[in-house]
Design an enzyme around this catalytic site. Structure first.
Site, short mmCIF file in Angstrom:
data_model
loop_
_atom_site.label_atom_id
_atom_site.label_comp_id
_atom_site.label_asym_id
_atom_site.label_seq_id
_atom_site.Cartn_x
_atom_site.Cartn_y
_atom_site.Cartn_z
CE LYS A 240 1.69 -1.80 -2.28
NZ LYS A 240 1.72 -1.90 -3.73
NE ARG A 280 0.05 4.53 -5.49
CZ ARG A 280 -0.50 4.05 -4.37
NH1 ARG A 280 0.21 3.28 -3.56
NH2 ARG A 280 -1.75 4.35 -4.06
N1 PMM Z 1 -0.65 -0.10 -4.64
C1 PMM Z 1 -1.76 0.34 -4.04
C2 PMM Z 1 -2.62 1.26 -4.68
N2 PMM Z 1 -2.32 1.74 -5.90
N3 PMM Z 1 -0.87 1.83 -7.75
C3 PMM Z 1 0.24 1.41 -8.36
N4 PMM Z 1 0.54 1.90 -9.58
N5 PMM Z 1 1.07 0.50 -7.80
C4 PMM Z 1 0.82 -0.05 -6.58
O1 PMM Z 1 1.59 -0.92 -6.13
C5 PMM Z 1 -0.35 0.37 -5.88
C6 PMM Z 1 -1.18 1.34 -6.51
C7 PMM Z 1 -2.11 -0.18 -2.68
O2 PMM Z 1 -1.43 0.56 -1.70
P1 PMM Z 1 -2.07 1.82 -0.91
O3 PMM Z 1 -3.24 1.30 -0.10
O4 PMM Z 1 -0.97 2.31 -0.07
O5 PMM Z 1 -2.55 2.85 -1.86
#
Ligand code: PMM
Length: 305
Positions: A240, A280
């Site tokens: 991020k 994640r």
């Molecule tokens: N961040 C993203 C997408 N989905 N889901 C959860 N539970 N928590 C998060 O912080 C989150 C998510 C955005 O990041 P990405 O583009 O790498 O998917």
């Protein structure tokens, strides 16, 4: 019991060279070690992996590799939530995720669907997803919580204040840790009132969602406050922008997205130590290695010499 499971996990971990396998959704809440949720965005525009896995075969190959490397769950998303991103319509989102979810589920890979829409969650559950990851914590679509209650699947409720095109304007807090705790607690109450079983709920502080870097760091430092709510906590820092800002060049250019995995690993290990249920991440292999190190350290003084 927890120690025994960790020791078992450690042995399996060593045998597999760092990857800790799990048996699927029934184990999710009792893995005995922190979960790794691998990110699979089948979008053209996600900030890290956007465009790479739009092709169904490429998506399945990447998810298979993440599973082999130690992912306990693969989180499939069909709508970008990067700051400023616009929305796609539900049929487009379903069209992106449905086939991939079906292929992964039939290959025995546990899948969560990353969506704020009940219609998308419903289609993904029908295709074999077993967990719903709603970054809006049930706020974006009034049909979501009733669907989750009916499906009785594990759910991830993230702290959220608004869609991506306006969320950075909502990053204002008196005390970010207390505010996020209270707002997440309200999301949990809503979910339980709608019929979602408390033991199926995982919470997530939503790093980067209506949050400035200072907010993300404060939340990372005080996961204990969120854990006091009594639910497993998912920590999702991977690649991020606050990590990019931390590691900026002398001229202020942020560290590129693809060069943030070492920093992500450091945050993940700190989250493990703080008691997070899971992380994640994009870099599953590196995270599985870090988890093996963490497990070995954690269990060393409890094992027989
Ligand atoms: N961040 C993203 C997408 N989905 N889901 C959860 N539970 N928590 C998060 O912080 C989150 C998510 C955005 O990041 P990405 O583009 O790498 O998917």
């Amino acid at each position: 019991m927890r120690e025994v499971r960790w020791l078992f996990a450690l042995r399996v971990c060593e045998e597999r060279g760092g990857a800790v396998p799990s048996d699927g959704v029934n184990d999710l809440f009792d893995l005995g070690f922190p979960a790794i949720v691998g990110v699979l965005n089948v979008t053209p525009d996600s900030f890290s992996d956007g465009g790479r896995y739009r092709d169904r075969d490429a998506a399945v190959a990447h998810a298979t590799a993440m599973r082999r490397d130690g992912a306990d769950l693969v989180d499939v998303g069909g709508e970008s939530t990067r700051p400023g991103a616009g929305r796609v319509d539900a049929p487009t989102e379903i069209g992106r995720v449905e086939g991939v979810v079906r292929d992964l589920a039939s290959a025995g890979i546990p899948v969560s669907i990353d969506t704020t829409r009940a219609a998308v969650a419903e289609a993904a559950l029908a295709a074999g997803a077993t967990v719903v990851n709603d970054v809006s914590g049930g706020l974006a679509d009034p049909a979501m919580l009733p669907l989750l209650a009916e499906a009785s699947c594990p759910v991830i409720l993230m702290h959220w204040r608004g869609h991506s095109d306006r969320m950075q304007g909502l990053a204002s807090y008196d005390d970010v840790v207390a505010n996020v705790r209270d707002e997440l607690s309200a999301r949990v109450d809503d979910a339980i009132a709608a019929g979602v079983a408390a033991e199926r709920i995982i919470i997530d502080p939503g790093l980067g969602f209506a949050k400035l870097a200072v907010h993300n760091w404060a939340l990372s430092a005080r996961l204990d406050v969120l854990l006091e709510l009594g639910f497993p906590v998912l920590f999702a820092s991977s690649r991020k922008s606050y990590l990019g800002a931390l590691l900026a060049d002398a001229d202020g250019s942020p560290r590129p997205v693809g060069e943030r995995d070492a920093a992500t690993l450091a945050t993940s290990v700190l989250a493990f130590a703080a008691g997070a249920w899971g992380v994640r991440v994009h870099d599953v292999r590196g995270t599985a290695d870090a988890r093996a190190v963490w497990l070995a350290t954690n269990t060393a003084n409890r094992s027989e010499p």
